[in-house]
Write a protein that holds these residues in place. Structure first.
Motif, PDB file in Angstrom:
ATOM      1  N   ARG A 150       0.831  -1.209   0.000  1.00 31.57           N
ATOM      2  CA  ARG A 150       0.000   0.000   0.000  1.00 31.57           C
ATOM      3  C   ARG A 150       0.862   1.255   0.000  1.00 31.57           C
ATOM      4  NH1 ARG A 150      -2.660  -4.152   1.396  1.00 31.57           N
ATOM      5  NH2 ARG A 150      -4.918  -4.282   1.197  1.00 31.57           N
ATOM      6  N   LEU A 151       2.033   1.171   0.603  1.00 31.36           N
ATOM      7  CA  LEU A 151       2.968   2.291   0.523  1.00 31.36           C
ATOM      8  C   LEU A 151       3.381   2.521  -0.922  1.00 31.36           C
ATOM      9  CD1 LEU A 151       4.839   4.363   2.004  1.00 31.36           C
ATOM     10  CD2 LEU A 151       6.560   2.549   2.051  1.00 31.36           C
ATOM     11  N   GLY A 152       3.692   1.435  -1.631  1.00 31.36           N
ATOM     12  CA  GLY A 152       4.066   1.557  -3.037  1.00 31.36           C
ATOM     13  C   GLY A 152       2.951   2.117  -3.891  1.00 31.36           C
ATOM     14  N   ALA A 153       1.702   1.810  -3.512  1.00 32.07           N
ATOM     15  CA  ALA A 153       0.551   2.325  -4.260  1.00 32.07           C
ATOM     16  C   ALA A 153       0.255   3.780  -3.926  1.00 32.07           C
ATOM     17  CB  ALA A 153      -0.677   1.472  -3.966  1.00 32.07           C
ATOM     18  N   GLY A 154       1.011   4.340  -2.967  1.00 37.41           N
ATOM     19  CA  GLY A 154       0.835   5.736  -2.611  1.00 37.41           C
ATOM     20  C   GLY A 154      -0.308   6.011  -1.660  1.00 37.41           C
ATOM     21  N   VAL A 171       4.765  -3.225  10.698  1.00 39.81           N
ATOM     22  CA  VAL A 171       4.218  -1.979  10.149  1.00 39.81           C
ATOM     23  C   VAL A 171       5.352  -1.037   9.763  1.00 39.81           C
ATOM     24  CG1 VAL A 171       2.830   0.064  10.634  1.00 39.81           C
ATOM     25  CG2 VAL A 171       2.092  -2.160  11.489  1.00 39.81           C
ATOM     26  N   LEU A 172       6.291  -0.835  10.674  1.00 44.24           N
ATOM     27  CA  LEU A 172       7.377   0.110  10.402  1.00 44.24           C
ATOM     28  C   LEU A 172       8.299  -0.400   9.309  1.00 44.24           C
ATOM     29  CD1 LEU A 172       8.213   1.365  14.009  1.00 44.24           C
ATOM     30  CD2 LEU A 172       6.739   2.394  12.281  1.00 44.24           C
ATOM     31  N   ARG A 173       8.562  -1.709   9.291  1.00 38.96           N
ATOM     32  CA  ARG A 173       9.365  -2.253   8.191  1.00 38.96           C
ATOM     33  C   ARG A 173       8.665  -2.032   6.859  1.00 38.96           C
ATOM     34  NH1 ARG A 173      10.781  -8.193  10.797  1.00 38.96           N
ATOM     35  NH2 ARG A 173      12.454  -7.546  12.235  1.00 38.96           N
ATOM     36  N   GLY A 174       7.344  -2.238   6.837  1.00 43.10           N
ATOM     37  CA  GLY A 174       6.596  -2.015   5.600  1.00 43.10           C
ATOM     38  C   GLY A 174       6.654  -0.574   5.149  1.00 43.10           C
ATOM     39  N   LEU A 175       6.774   0.348   6.120  1.00 41.71           N
ATOM     40  CA  LEU A 175       6.924   1.774   5.803  1.00 41.71           C
ATOM     41  C   LEU A 175       8.380   2.154   5.556  1.00 41.71           C
ATOM     42  CD1 LEU A 175       4.435   3.216   8.453  1.00 41.71           C
ATOM     43  CD2 LEU A 175       4.049   2.967   5.995  1.00 41.71           C
ATOM     44  N   HIS A 176       9.253   1.157   5.448  1.00 41.39           N
ATOM     45  CA  HIS A 176      10.689   1.323   5.194  1.00 41.39           C
ATOM     46  C   HIS A 176      11.401   2.034   6.342  1.00 41.39           C
ATOM     47  CE1 HIS A 176      11.021   0.313   0.674  1.00 41.39           C
ATOM     48  NE2 HIS A 176       9.907  -0.218   1.163  1.00 41.39           N
ATOM     49  N   ASP A 177      10.933   1.797   7.549  1.00 42.81           N
ATOM     50  CA  ASP A 177      11.571   2.351   8.741  1.00 42.81           C
ATOM     51  C   ASP A 177      12.083   1.182   9.590  1.00 42.81           C
ATOM     52  OD1 ASP A 177      12.391   3.557  11.064  1.00 42.81           O
ATOM     53  OD2 ASP A 177      10.406   4.312  11.642  1.00 42.81           O
ATOM     54  N   ILE A 191      11.140  -3.903   0.164  1.00 43.41           N
ATOM     55  CA  ILE A 191      11.439  -3.353  -1.167  1.00 43.41           C
ATOM     56  C   ILE A 191      10.541  -3.973  -2.232  1.00 43.41           C
ATOM     57  CG2 ILE A 191      13.204  -3.249  -2.973  1.00 43.41           C
ATOM     58  CD1 ILE A 191      15.278  -3.026  -0.664  1.00 43.41           C
ATOM     59  N   ILE A 192      10.396  -5.292  -2.211  1.00 48.01           N
ATOM     60  CA  ILE A 192       9.575  -5.967  -3.217  1.00 48.01           C
ATOM     61  C   ILE A 192       8.117  -5.558  -3.079  1.00 48.01           C
ATOM     62  CG2 ILE A 192       8.697  -8.211  -3.968  1.00 48.01           C
ATOM     63  CD1 ILE A 192      11.550  -7.630  -4.882  1.00 48.01           C
ATOM     64  N   GLY A 193       7.621  -5.503  -1.839  1.00 45.84           N
ATOM     65  CA  GLY A 193       6.235  -5.094  -1.648  1.00 45.84           C
ATOM     66  C   GLY A 193       5.963  -3.713  -2.209  1.00 45.84           C
ATOM     67  N   ARG A 194       6.909  -2.800  -2.005  1.00 51.25           N
ATOM     68  CA  ARG A 194       6.706  -1.427  -2.491  1.00 51.25           C
ATOM     69  C   ARG A 194       6.716  -1.370  -4.015  1.00 51.25           C
ATOM     70  NH1 ARG A 194       9.604   3.988  -0.032  1.00 51.25           N
ATOM     71  NH2 ARG A 194       8.379   5.494  -1.231  1.00 51.25           N
ATOM     72  N   TYR A 195       7.629  -2.102  -4.662  1.00 51.52           N
ATOM     73  CA  TYR A 195       7.648  -2.117  -6.130  1.00 51.52           C
ATOM     74  C   TYR A 195       6.356  -2.693  -6.697  1.00 51.52           C
ATOM     75  CZ  TYR A 195      12.478  -0.672  -7.055  1.00 51.52           C
ATOM     76  OH  TYR A 195      13.642   0.055  -7.186  1.00 51.52           O
ATOM     77  N   LEU A 196       5.890  -3.795  -6.114  1.00 50.07           N
ATOM     78  CA  LEU A 196       4.674  -4.421  -6.641  1.00 50.07           C
ATOM     79  C   LEU A 196       3.462  -3.537  -6.383  1.00 50.07           C
ATOM     80  CD1 LEU A 196       5.262  -8.156  -5.650  1.00 50.07           C
ATOM     81  CD2 LEU A 196       5.588  -7.076  -7.873  1.00 50.07           C
ATOM     82  N   VAL A 250      17.129 -14.694   0.971  1.00 54.65           N
ATOM     83  CA  VAL A 250      16.724 -13.601   0.084  1.00 54.65           C
ATOM     84  C   VAL A 250      15.432 -13.945  -0.644  1.00 54.65           C
ATOM     85  CG1 VAL A 250      17.310 -12.435  -2.068  1.00 54.65           C
ATOM     86  CG2 VAL A 250      18.974 -12.540  -0.229  1.00 54.65           C
ATOM     87  N   LEU A 251      15.372 -15.134  -1.245  1.00 58.01           N
ATOM     88  CA  LEU A 251      14.177 -15.515  -1.999  1.00 58.01           C
ATOM     89  C   LEU A 251      12.974 -15.673  -1.074  1.00 58.01           C
ATOM     90  CD1 LEU A 251      15.589 -18.028  -4.648  1.00 58.01           C
ATOM     91  CD2 LEU A 251      15.148 -15.575  -4.852  1.00 58.01           C
ATOM     92  N   ASP A 252      13.208 -16.138   0.137  1.00 58.70           N
ATOM     93  CA  ASP A 252      12.137 -16.212   1.129  1.00 58.70           C
ATOM     94  C   ASP A 252      11.569 -14.816   1.380  1.00 58.70           C
ATOM     95  OD1 ASP A 252      10.856 -18.286   2.626  1.00 58.70           O
ATOM     96  OD2 ASP A 252      11.677 -17.443   4.471  1.00 58.70           O
ATOM     97  N   GLY A 253      12.463 -13.833   1.549  1.00 65.70           N
ATOM     98  CA  GLY A 253      12.014 -12.469   1.762  1.00 65.70           C
ATOM     99  C   GLY A 253      11.309 -11.882   0.558  1.00 65.70           C
ATOM    100  N   VAL A 254      11.800 -12.197  -0.633  1.00 62.08           N
ATOM    101  CA  VAL A 254      11.172 -11.704  -1.864  1.00 62.08           C
ATOM    102  C   VAL A 254       9.735 -12.208  -1.974  1.00 62.08           C
ATOM    103  CG1 VAL A 254      11.194 -11.942  -4.380  1.00 62.08           C
ATOM    104  CG2 VAL A 254      13.291 -11.320  -3.163  1.00 62.08           C
ATOM    105  N   LEU A 255       9.553 -13.514  -1.759  1.00 64.58           N
ATOM    106  CA  LEU A 255       8.215 -14.086  -1.901  1.00 64.58           C
ATOM    107  C   LEU A 255       7.289 -13.645  -0.767  1.00 64.58           C
ATOM    108  CD1 LEU A 255       8.995 -17.693  -3.200  1.00 64.58           C
ATOM    109  CD2 LEU A 255       8.482 -15.615  -4.487  1.00 64.58           C
ATOM    110  N   MET A 256       7.847 -13.422   0.430  1.00 65.66           N
ATOM    111  CA  MET A 256       7.022 -12.853   1.496  1.00 65.66           C
ATOM    112  C   MET A 256       6.575 -11.444   1.133  1.00 65.66           C
ATOM    113  SD  MET A 256       8.712 -13.916   5.118  1.00 65.66           S
ATOM    114  CE  MET A 256       8.968 -15.624   5.574  1.00 65.66           C
ATOM    115  N   GLY A 257       7.505 -10.645   0.613  1.00 68.12           N
ATOM    116  CA  GLY A 257       7.158  -9.292   0.206  1.00 68.12           C
ATOM    117  C   GLY A 257       6.115  -9.270  -0.891  1.00 68.12           C
ATOM    118  N   ALA A 258       6.101 -10.317  -1.708  1.00 68.46           N
ATOM    119  CA  ALA A 258       5.109 -10.426  -2.781  1.00 68.46           C
ATOM    120  C   ALA A 258       3.779 -10.969  -2.275  1.00 68.46           C
ATOM    121  CB  ALA A 258       5.647 -11.329  -3.895  1.00 68.46           C
TER     122      ALA A 258
END
Length: 445
Positions: free
Chosen positions: A83-87, A158-164, A297-302, A372-380
């Motif tokens: 949702r952060l990535g979506a603005g 929450v804070l990690r998702g907000l990149h904090d 990072i992945i969550g924000r890009y998607l 890394v891939l675990d984190g990528v797929l979690m972020g997705a």
């Protein structure tokens, strides 16, 4: 005037800065968390052997609870970062509040189970007659802090998702200092013994939760997000967390099987296994920090509908994972003559542990890719696949590990099975990443 597209080198530098900015503070926060148990152990240890044994049983149960409910942080990070990535910061914080409410509800349920059943739970874990009363006391009091502890997990997400990731670091360090001071004051100053240690930990956890809630509430008010519990949002958070819970339980089962098999091999093997597992867990903190950066990072890009940016970030993080794994592996090889004597002076245990440590060193690049891939797929938000992949991994590992004693293998064979387990995880995660099916753009998966 049209802006020139970023060069590949500039893009890599951009990803590197984002990874470092998120991973370094995350690593500090991850390392600070186990210090709670270390501080409690150092303080309670001077009360007597029975008290320390009781703390050992109770803290193992509490640590297990943290690892089981860690999905509260992971699922929240992925949802908030999208949702952060979506603005839409308002929706991002609203999603985070749903995760926090879920954490508080789960914490209350755990208290309702632990308080009346604490003596039976302690007996189930084999506490001696002298240690059991202390374990029960510590477990009952500490259970009162579980809602705060789970709230900290969700708020961290929450804070990690907000990149904090800086705020979680500051809170973790402050919590550790407060916990140590309170333990000393209550155990010895107030003369409360092991109960004082438990109360000190509960107060420190509640303080950490209060700081997190103040930060989240301030953000919610700034962006007009509701703080009230939303049944639909809480259910959605729970649904997102169930696959990650399955993943975590499968991973815990793998570690428990390895430990149980090592225990059957003899005292030297289980002692060496404990040393090797402790190092493996320490190395995991460094790799998990990169995975946490990957989730955000992945969550924000998607969320921003940038599929190509997500792919590029994934590729760069894989390179980081491999490089970090190589460095960690070399450090293990170089430090092993100094590392082993820190834990044991028994030459038999050292001889048993040495080849296992070498296997751990050799497997670190594979571990880097896995984390890394675990984190990528979690972020997705690809939780269902992560659950399925971990169940498959458990199905491969369990029979191999259980056959080790029957085939005359020792600790080296167990850690060879652990290396096989990580290889299977790498293959399942790599196949999913290569397929591209994890790339689902938008504010919600």
């Amino acid at each position: 005037m049209t802006q020139a597209p970023a060069t590949p080198r500039a893009t890599r530098r951009q990803h590197d800065r984002a990874i470092v900015a998120l991973a370094v503070p995350a690593f500090g926060a991850l390392v600070a968390e186990p210090l709670f148990v270390l501080a409690d152990s150092a303080i309670v240890g001077h009360l007597g052997t029975a008290q320390l044994a009781g703390l050992g049983v109770a803290s193992a149960l509490l640590t297990t609870a943290v690892s089981v409910f860690v999905f509260l942080a992971y699922a929240t990070t992925a949802a908030v970062s999208r949702r952060l990535g979506a603005g839409d910061l308002q929706a991002a914080i609203r999603q985070g509040m749903d995760g926090i409410w879920l954490a508080l509800l789960l914490g209350a349920a755990v208290i309702a189970v632990v308080l009346p059943l604490a003596p039976g739970i302690v007996d189930l874990f084999g506490a001696s007659a002298t240690a059991a009363p202390y374990a029960t006391t510590y477990l009952r009091i500490s259970s009162l802090g579980i809602p705060a502890m789970l709230g900290v997990l969700a708020a961290t997400g929450v804070l990690r998702g907000l990149h904090d990731t800086r705020t979680p670091l500051y809170v973790a360090v402050g919590g550790f200092v407060a916990n140590a001071g309170l333990n000393l004051a209550l155990v010895y100053g107030a003369g409360l013994g092991i109960a004082g240690s438990a109360w000190g930990t509960v107060i420190a956890q509640c303080g950490m939760a209060a700081v997190y809630l103040a930060v989240v509430v301030r953000g919610a008010r700034r962006h007009g997000a509701s703080l009230r519990p939303d049944a639909a949002g809480i259910r959605a958070s729970a649904r997102a967390g169930v696959p990650l819970l399955v993943r975590t339980l499968s991973l815990r089962a793998i570690i428990m099987i390895a430990t149980a098999v090592a225990a059957r091999l003899g005292d030297a093997d289980i002692a060496a296994h404990q040393i090797t597992l402790s190092l493996w867990n320490l190395l995991a903190f460094a790799l998990d920090a990169i995975a946490i950066a990957g989730q955000a990072i992945i969550g924000r890009y998607l969320g921003a509908d940038d599929a190509e940016g997500a792919r590029e970030a994934c590729r760069r993080m894989i390179q980081w994972g491999i490089a970090t794994g190589v460095v960690l592996g070399l450090l293990v090889v170089a430090a092993r003559p100094l590392f082993l004597p820190l834990f044991t002076s028994d030459p038999v245990v050292q001889d048993v542990a040495l080849p296992a440590l070498l296997l751990v060193a050799l497997s670190q690049p594979v571990c880097g890719i896995v984390f890394v891939l675990d984190g990528v797929l979690m972020g997705a938000g690809d939780g269902p696949y992560l659950a399925w992949a971990m169940v498959v991994t458990l199905a491969v590992f369990a029979p191999v590990a259980l056959l080790v004693p029957a085939l005359g293998g020792g600790l080296t064979a167990i850690w060879a099975a652990m290396a096989l387990m990580m290889t299977v995880r790498m293959l399942t995660l790599w196949l999913r990443t290569r397929s591209g099916r994890w790339i689902v753009t938008g504010a919600a998966r």
